[in-house]
Design an enzyme around this catalytic site. Structure first.
Site, PDB file in Angstrom:
ATOM      1  N   TYR A 128       0.799  -1.053   0.068  1.00  0.00           N
ATOM      2  CA  TYR A 128      -0.164  -0.055   0.066  1.00  0.00           C
ATOM      3  C   TYR A 128       0.867   1.184  -0.179  1.00  0.00           C
ATOM      4  CZ  TYR A 128      -3.237   3.338   1.588  1.00  0.00           C
ATOM      5  OH  TYR A 128      -4.163   4.627   1.681  1.00  0.00           O
ATOM      6  N   ASP A 221       9.365   2.889  -0.519  1.00  0.00           N
ATOM      7  CA  ASP A 221       8.265   3.513   0.446  1.00  0.00           C
ATOM      8  C   ASP A 221       8.553   3.418   1.851  1.00  0.00           C
ATOM      9  OD1 ASP A 221       6.117   4.316   1.923  1.00  0.00           O
ATOM     10  OD2 ASP A 221       4.676   3.735   0.376  1.00  0.00           O
ATOM     11  N   LYS A 249       4.503   9.454   8.509  1.00  0.00           N
ATOM     12  CA  LYS A 249       4.459   8.832   9.839  1.00  0.00           C
ATOM     13  C   LYS A 249       5.177   9.351  10.872  1.00  0.00           C
ATOM     14  CE  LYS A 249       1.584   4.793   8.062  1.00  0.00           C
ATOM     15  NZ  LYS A 249       0.087   4.914   8.255  1.00  0.00           N
TER      16      LYS A 249
END
Ligand code: PLP
Length: 408
Positions: A128, A221, A249
């Site tokens: 994702y 990522d 994050k």
């Protein structure tokens, strides 16, 4: 709000219950609006690596807010944060901040396409990378949780520009690269959105070599793994360098911030240094930058050793609690997944075959006992530095009963 939430995995529909509404959080704990306290293993899906409401972070946010909340002009703190990022990632010489990981991956893809003059992106099943149109095919996280193979509303052209290959399958990667001559291969170096499925030995090296040989951009990522699995993310832990790195994050310390970065040569293509346009009203927002800087400054070498210890104690406790049931506890420093599977999970097909009904029962049983695990088989547990031995002992105690209820 659709489903009662502002992001799908919060809904808890997948584990057969209503969402829990939170009123406050401190250290390793969440409190819901009914006054129940939980040991929180979700950590806002990653950012809260120091625990909730860490005093230094709150103080930094208060201090920044007192000086105004947004200027639409650069600040010294942004320079410091860029320096902190470049000091941690050997492959990052220049960085551009965004407000979300989705924006950062979208922008990295645009840059990769501009730099190579090519179109197609190779992506791994179960990964994702945010809700970027072209990357929603066979995606993990909330899509896997809801059993959605791809999202309506995405054009055929966008879908056609993405080629999906299975994770940990060297041959499939080589074949896709030679077939489609991609602009980029994008990977979570330690996938955590189909649950935690680390790369097999040598797999990422193969992807690195194959992309370099084909002149494609390797985008790693590290929105989850960055600043979490090691000081310099998965790239440091696994000894691999990306061409472009995506971060988020932890970078924002619990406020909205993300970034992408890479070599000077690539990043100088980004506007206004170059011609690849990308912008954001709140990019590098002073509050988010303050929270991110305060968080990263606490994350020294000793902090990562401690986080690794906390992760191992939790993972080993969960393994012991599961006993000889059909459960696999996958872990890397800072990340854990409890797979309801008889076999180790190496790819999305194996993750998808897990007993999600049993996971749902397990989760509900944990919540009833004051422990808050991710409400999806396809997500990670996020240990933080605030989780002490008592939190882990309570969690393992609860897990013993929850495994019994889930797989009786
Ligand atoms: C690996 C990865 N990349 C990108 C994203 C998207 O980040 P955001 O939710 O900030 O848009 C996520 C979000 O969970 C993620 O896990």
């Amino acid at each position: 709000m659709p489903g009662g939430v502002n992001s799908p995995v919060r809904a808890m529909k997948q584990i057969g219950r209503k969402p829990i509404f939170i009123s406050r959080a401190e250290g390793p704990f969440l409190w819901d609006v009914d006054g129940n306290r939980y040991v929180d293993w979700v950590s806002s899906w990653g950012p809260m690596i120091l625990g909730h409401a860490e005093p230094l972070v709150i103080e930094a946010i208060r201090d920044a807010a007192g000086r105004g909340t947004s200027y639409g002009a650069p600040t010294e703190d942004e320079v410091d944060l860029a320096g902190e990022v470049a000091g941690r990632f050997a492959s990052v010489e220049m960085v551009r901040m965004t407000s979300s990981g989705t924006e950062a991956t979208m922008s990295a893809l645009r840059l990769a396409r501009a730099a190579t003059g090519r179109t197609t992106i190779v992506k791994f099943a179960g990964a994702y990378h945010g809700h970027v149109d072209g990357l929603l095919a066979e995606a993990g996280s909330g899509l896997a949780t809801a059993g959605i193979p791809a999202s309506p509303g995405i054009t055929e052209a966008q879908a056609a520009d993405t080629v999906i290959v299975p994770w940990n399958d060297e041959e499939a990667v080589a074949d896709a690269i030679s077939r489609v001559n991609p602009a980029a291969v994008i990977a979570e170096p330690i996938p955590a959105n189909m649950g935690v499925v680390p790369p097999d030995a040598g797999f990422l090296e193969h992807v690195r070599d194959a992309t370099a040989e084909a002149g494609a951009v390797l985008i790693l990522d590290e929105v989850i793994s960055g600043f979490r699995v090691a000081r310099g993310g998965a790239q440091e832990l696994l000894g691999i360098d990306a061409d472009l790195t995506v971060m988020g994050k932890v970078l924002g310390g619990g406020l909205p911030a993300a970034a992408y970065g890479g070599s000077r040569e690539l990043m100088e293509r980004v506007a206004p240094a170059g011609d690849v346009y990308q912008a954001g009203t709140l990019s590098g927002n002073p509050l988010a930058v303050a929270a991110g800087l305060a968080t990263l400054r606490k994350l020294d070498g000793a902090a990562y050793v401690r986080l690794q210890g906390i992760t191992e104690t939790l993972a080993n406790g969960l393994r012991a609690a599961a006993g000889d049931r059909a459960v696999q506890v996958s872990s890397v420093p800072g990340l854990v997944t409890v797979f309801f599977s008889a076999e180790p999970v190496r790819d999305f097909a194996a993750a998808s075959a897990c007993n999600t009904a049993a996971y749902g029962r397990f989760c509900r049983a944990m919540l009833e006992r004051g422990v808050y695990p991710p409400a999806s088989q396809f997500e990670a547990w996020f240990p933080s530095l605030a989780h002490d031995d008592d939190c882990i002992a309570r969690t393992v105690d609860a897990a013993q009963a929850a495994f019994r209820e889930a797989l009786s």
